[in-house]
Design a protein around this motif. Sequence first.
Motif, mmCIF file in Angstrom:
data_model
loop_
_atom_site.group_PDB
_atom_site.id
_atom_site.type_symbol
_atom_site.label_atom_id
_atom_site.label_comp_id
_atom_site.label_asym_id
_atom_site.label_seq_id
_atom_site.Cartn_x
_atom_site.Cartn_y
_atom_site.Cartn_z
ATOM 1 N N ALA A 53 12.817 -3.910 35.420
ATOM 2 C CA ALA A 53 12.079 -4.776 34.396
ATOM 3 C C ALA A 53 10.739 -3.747 33.864
ATOM 4 N N PRO A 54 10.600 -3.994 32.385
ATOM 5 C CA PRO A 54 9.554 -3.206 31.771
ATOM 6 C C PRO A 54 8.117 -3.587 32.190
ATOM 7 N N ASP A 55 7.180 -2.656 32.136
ATOM 8 C CA ASP A 55 6.086 -2.963 32.667
ATOM 9 C C ASP A 55 4.836 -2.611 31.428
ATOM 10 N N MET A 56 5.420 -2.281 30.296
ATOM 11 C CA MET A 56 4.466 -2.221 29.382
ATOM 12 C C MET A 56 5.173 -2.695 27.991
ATOM 13 N N ALA A 57 4.529 -2.809 27.048
ATOM 14 C CA ALA A 57 4.914 -3.183 25.725
ATOM 15 C C ALA A 57 4.433 -2.206 24.403
ATOM 16 N N VAL A 58 5.066 -2.077 23.372
ATOM 17 C CA VAL A 58 4.597 -1.009 22.458
ATOM 18 C C VAL A 58 4.686 -1.906 21.053
ATOM 19 N N LEU A 59 3.459 -2.245 20.270
ATOM 20 C CA LEU A 59 3.549 -3.041 19.325
ATOM 21 C C LEU A 59 3.524 -1.865 18.223
ATOM 22 N N THR A 60 4.342 -2.118 17.069
ATOM 23 C CA THR A 60 4.213 -1.299 15.930
ATOM 24 C C THR A 60 3.883 -2.226 14.739
ATOM 25 N N ALA A 61 2.792 -1.803 14.283
ATOM 26 C CA ALA A 61 1.946 -2.602 13.127
ATOM 27 C C ALA A 61 1.375 -1.850 12.163
ATOM 28 N N ALA A 62 1.149 -2.694 11.110
ATOM 29 C CA ALA A 62 0.737 -1.827 9.841
ATOM 30 C C ALA A 62 -0.200 -2.661 8.970
ATOM 31 N N VAL A 63 -1.008 -2.059 8.183
ATOM 32 C CA VAL A 63 -1.605 -2.648 7.127
ATOM 33 C C VAL A 63 -1.259 -2.177 5.666
ATOM 34 N N GLU A 64 -1.362 -2.898 4.613
ATOM 35 C CA GLU A 64 -0.912 -2.707 3.368
ATOM 36 C C GLU A 64 -1.840 -3.280 2.383
ATOM 37 N N ALA A 65 -2.302 -2.660 1.253
ATOM 38 C CA ALA A 65 -3.040 -3.276 0.253
ATOM 39 C C ALA A 65 -2.710 -2.523 -1.136
ATOM 40 N N THR A 66 -2.444 -3.541 -1.869
ATOM 41 C CA THR A 66 -2.202 -3.054 -3.351
ATOM 42 C C THR A 66 -3.462 -3.550 -4.418
ATOM 43 N N LYS A 67 -3.785 -2.472 -5.005
ATOM 44 C CA LYS A 67 -4.898 -2.627 -5.983
ATOM 45 C C LYS A 67 -4.817 -1.944 -7.154
ATOM 46 N N PRO A 68 -5.397 -2.284 -8.438
ATOM 47 C CA PRO A 68 -5.266 -1.480 -9.674
ATOM 48 C C PRO A 68 -5.683 -0.115 -9.781
ATOM 49 N N THR A 69 -6.571 0.399 -8.720
ATOM 50 C CA THR A 69 -6.687 1.885 -8.639
ATOM 51 C C THR A 69 -6.706 2.133 -7.313
ATOM 52 N N ALA A 70 -6.338 3.567 -7.135
ATOM 53 C CA ALA A 70 -6.236 4.211 -5.869
ATOM 54 C C ALA A 70 -7.389 3.900 -5.163
ATOM 55 N N LYS A 71 -8.692 4.253 -5.703
ATOM 56 C CA LYS A 71 -9.774 3.942 -4.885
ATOM 57 C C LYS A 71 -9.887 2.674 -4.046
ATOM 58 N N ARG A 72 -9.771 1.464 -4.913
ATOM 59 C CA ARG A 72 -9.685 0.038 -4.599
ATOM 60 C C ARG A 72 -8.493 -0.053 -3.493
ATOM 61 N N ALA A 73 -7.685 0.662 -3.508
ATOM 62 C CA ALA A 73 -6.399 0.393 -2.735
ATOM 63 C C ALA A 73 -6.664 0.848 -1.288
ATOM 64 N N LEU A 74 -7.311 2.262 -1.376
ATOM 65 C CA LEU A 74 -7.587 2.890 -0.215
ATOM 66 C C LEU A 74 -8.992 2.060 0.516
ATOM 67 N N ALA A 75 -9.668 1.528 -0.099
ATOM 68 C CA ALA A 75 -10.939 0.852 0.309
ATOM 69 C C ALA A 75 -10.231 -0.450 1.116
ATOM 70 N N ALA A 76 -9.491 -1.135 0.424
ATOM 71 C CA ALA A 76 -9.022 -2.456 0.886
ATOM 72 C C ALA A 76 -8.065 -2.138 2.376
ATOM 73 N N GLN A 77 -7.234 -1.014 2.264
ATOM 74 C CA GLN A 77 -6.610 -0.561 3.469
ATOM 75 C C GLN A 77 -7.395 -0.204 4.634
ATOM 76 N N SER A 78 -8.580 0.432 4.275
ATOM 77 C CA SER A 78 -9.398 0.942 5.301
ATOM 78 C C SER A 78 -10.141 -0.523 5.960
ATOM 79 N N ALA A 79 -10.607 -1.345 5.355
ATOM 80 C CA ALA A 79 -11.235 -2.685 5.755
ATOM 81 C C ALA A 79 -10.123 -3.232 6.601
ATOM 82 N N ALA A 80 -9.075 -3.368 6.088
ATOM 83 C CA ALA A 80 -7.815 -4.205 6.872
ATOM 84 C C ALA A 80 -7.657 -3.256 8.335
#
Length: 243
Positions: A53-80
């Motif tokens: 029986a397994p004794d641990m779980a590994v969750l694979t998760a991500a955050v994504e953000a799409t914005k008009p500029t690269a700077k805003r996309a990175l800022a939104a991704q960082s906040a998430a």
Amino acid sequence: MSVTTALTAAALTGGLLIGGVAAPAFGAVHTASAPVADAATVSVGGEGRASAAPDMAVLTAAVEATKPTAKRALAAQSAAAEALLAAVRKQGIADRDVRTEGLSLNAVYQHTDRSSKLTGYQAGQSFSVKIRDMGRTGAVVEAVTHAAGDAARINGVTFDVADPAALRAGAREAAHADARAKAEQYARLSGRRLGRLVSLAETGSGVHRPLDVPGAAFDEGKVQVAPGEVRQEVTVTAVYELD
């Protein structure tokens, strides 16, 4: 020379069969000692499996953000990402059990029949989260999705064992026993006795099969999980002498 051929040769020449080799008749002259026949061997493969029986779980998760500029996309991704990390810490996950697996920034284009137009940038970051208390798997998934909101992506959960060494050892024991049982059967069928082990090679170690649950299983708030069992498989090749 086979035993039957050796016996026939011995009978024709008046010699004796000693150790599978015909000895010369009395009075015969020889200048070299008789060769010793190679020992007969049997080569077999063994397969072993062990489950736990397994004794641990590994969750694979991500955050994504799409914005008009690269700077805003990175800022939104960082906040998430900050919100995601704060949520898993609040669930009692240690920092050593959270790892960034990937970081990306890509241009987004709108394609038409004649041209492509740049419309913005998509920034993303993926994480692996080890959940050592498997009873909290569903709660961690919910916490991540709520904290990161529409930026959250659940790629899946893998159930595993924290230390697979004991599981692998059990599979090796089973593979060794399987190989010996086969060799003993072949020895009996040949009218021989099983002799010493000449060689043993592990040919398929570490076929580790944790249970994967795809991210789609968590759509629409479905966070109930069934861990099942983790399986380890080992194959060996063994060579035994036949007495």
